[in-house]
Design an enzyme around this catalytic site. Structure first.
Site, short mmCIF file in Angstrom:
data_model
loop_
_atom_site.label_atom_id
_atom_site.label_comp_id
_atom_site.label_asym_id
_atom_site.label_seq_id
_atom_site.Cartn_x
_atom_site.Cartn_y
_atom_site.Cartn_z
N LYS A 83 37.32 45.41 35.04
CA LYS A 83 36.17 44.73 35.63
C LYS A 83 36.20 44.82 37.16
CE LYS A 83 34.20 43.35 31.76
NZ LYS A 83 35.00 43.70 30.59
C1 LIG Z 1 34.58 42.91 29.21
C2 LIG Z 1 33.46 42.25 28.51
C3 LIG Z 1 33.67 41.11 27.71
C4 LIG Z 1 35.01 40.60 27.32
O1 LIG Z 1 35.89 40.28 28.32
P1 LIG Z 1 37.47 40.29 28.01
O2 LIG Z 1 38.06 39.65 29.23
O3 LIG Z 1 37.86 41.71 27.85
O4 LIG Z 1 37.70 39.48 26.79
C5 LIG Z 1 32.55 40.47 27.18
N1 LIG Z 1 31.32 40.96 27.38
C6 LIG Z 1 31.08 42.05 28.10
C7 LIG Z 1 29.68 42.49 28.30
C8 LIG Z 1 32.14 42.76 28.68
O5 LIG Z 1 31.92 43.87 29.37
#
Ligand SMILES: *Cc1c(COP(=O)(O)O)cnc(C)c1O
Length: 399
Positions: free
Chosen positions: A213
């Site tokens: 992210k």
């Molecule tokens: C990355 C992501 C998640 C989940 O986040 P995690 O920290 O990996 O559990 C949920 N929704 C979207 C759209 C994402 O890109």
């Protein structure tokens, strides 16, 4: 190699950007963590303090900094974005018999926790101009559902590839029917909509600090709201739903979803650079666009009129008739050159697990899946590495 060429031969070669051994050999990843240089000291300080678990001053300090960055009054740090979404569905008491609506063009974690709680998903299409939930389609579907007495318990609006959903339209629309809005802003941190930070306008917003992210805590997430009671309830659920008592007393079952102090320390260091990371990702997108937009058959992800994208991932559509190969062909060519890309989301209504779920439209999401590709977008990517990606795409277009 250059040493073996005469100066005349060298003059005939096209100019090349400066190269390093790293540039030639290293794989270029889609969106790897980008360290600030402050993480090591922050983790060392956390270790020295003796606070390691999801308790003590560091998770609280991270929550306060995150509230400041996002404009929410109350924030709970948790172990992942998926954990934050699970808690959002739990505090809204979503369960069997409830419908939850979500755009089909998203990552499965946007809806999986609601399904695990017994809710039924309904997949709505997205707009070609933003790739996010189609607010006009949502309006029509809410109208029909209200008439038929089948309103959803919640709508999940999702930020995609750094572009915010149109919460300025979606939130008032849902409020008119008494339907709660959850913003899955895992991909939206640092972006804005109608001048507001990602997720603002939703009752609850979920964020992720997974390794890919825009900022990472080495894993982790946050649930944010202006409603103190919802976050207090989520906080209790995240720590096994312990009622106040010297022994363990439980009126419901919860989770072990706390954000550890070590991760919070990394998150704090990363958060201090959020604006810089957004600027870098936007610059990367702009460079791709400038260097490639003359090629036939390529169309970059549009930026919606209502907001400023973080350009978390640089995404584009490839029309094989114009470009000469389809998105998957380009993905394979780039992979052979050590360049990691990712296809656009396969719509949830096309996923085997959801084959029986109702859907509203879906053709836009299907076209994005057929043509979409996300290019390496890490904010730490060197210009020479990006140049290598651009050269490889231009070469693929000619071949
Ligand atoms: C990355 C992501 C998640 C989940 O986040 P995690 O920290 O990996 O559990 C949920 N929704 C979207 C759209 C994402 O890109």
């Amino acid at each position: 190699m250059t040493a073996m060429l005469s100066s005349t031969q060298m003059r005939r070669l096209p100019p090349k950007p400066p190269r390093s051994a790293h540039d030639l050999a290293a794989p270029i990843l889609l969106s790897p963590p980008h360290l600030t240089g402050r993480e090591k000291a922050a983790v060392a300080a956390s270790l020295a303090s003796g606070w390691l678990a999801p308790a003590g001053p560091t998770p609280r300090a991270f929550e306060a900094a995150f509230a400041e960055a996002t404009g929410f009054a109350h924030v709970l740090g948790v172990a992942s974005g998926t954990a934050a979404l699970t808690l959002a569905f739990r505090v809204l008491e979503i369960g069997p018999g409830d419908e939850v609506w979500v755009p089909g063009f998203t990552f499965i974690a946007s809806i999986a926790p609601a399904v695990q709680l017994g809710a039924r998903p309904r997949f709505l299409d997205v707009c070609p101009g933003s790739w996010t939930l189609d607010a006009a389609l949502l309006a029509a579907e809410l109208r029909a559902a209200a008439r038929q007495g089948r309103l959803p318990k919640a709508v999940v609006a999702v930020d995609i590839y750094g572009q915010c959903a149109a919460l300025h339209e979606i939130a008032p629309l849902c409020a008119g029917y008494g339907v709660a809005v959850i913003s899955d802003s895992a991909e939206g941190l640092g972006a804005t909509q109608a001048g507001l930070p990602a997720g603002r306008g939703a009752l609850l917003a979920a964020f992720s600090f997974n390794g890919n992210k825009i900022i990472t805590a080495g894993g982790g997430g946050a649930l944010a709201s202006d409603d103190a009671l919802l976050i207090a309830r989520a906080r209790a659920l995240a720590d096994q739903a312990k009622s106040p008592a010297p022994h363990y007393e439980h009126e419901t079952t919860g989770y072990s979803f706390g954000l550890s102090s070590l991760l919070a320390a990394v998150g704090l260091a990363q958060l201090s650079k959020l604006a810089d990371r957004v600027a870098r990702r936007r610059a990367i997108f702009a460079r791709y666009q400038e260097a490639l937009e003359d090629l036939p058959g390529l169309a970059f992800m549009p930026e919606a009129a209502w907001g400023r994208s973080s350009r978390w991932l640089s995404a584009l559509l490839i029309d094989p008739a114009g470009f000469g190969m389809d998105a998957d062909g380009l993905r394979r060519v780039l992979a052979a050159g050590g360049i990691e890309t990712r296809p656009a989301f396969k719509p949830l209504h096309m996923q085997p697990v959801f084959r029986d779920a109702p859907r509203v439209g879906g053709k836009v999401a299907e076209a994005l899946f057929a043509k979409g590709l996300c290019l390496p977008s890490g904010s730490g990517m060197a210009p020479a590495a990006q140049h290598r990606v651009i050269r490889a795409i231009r070469a693929a277009a000619r071949g």
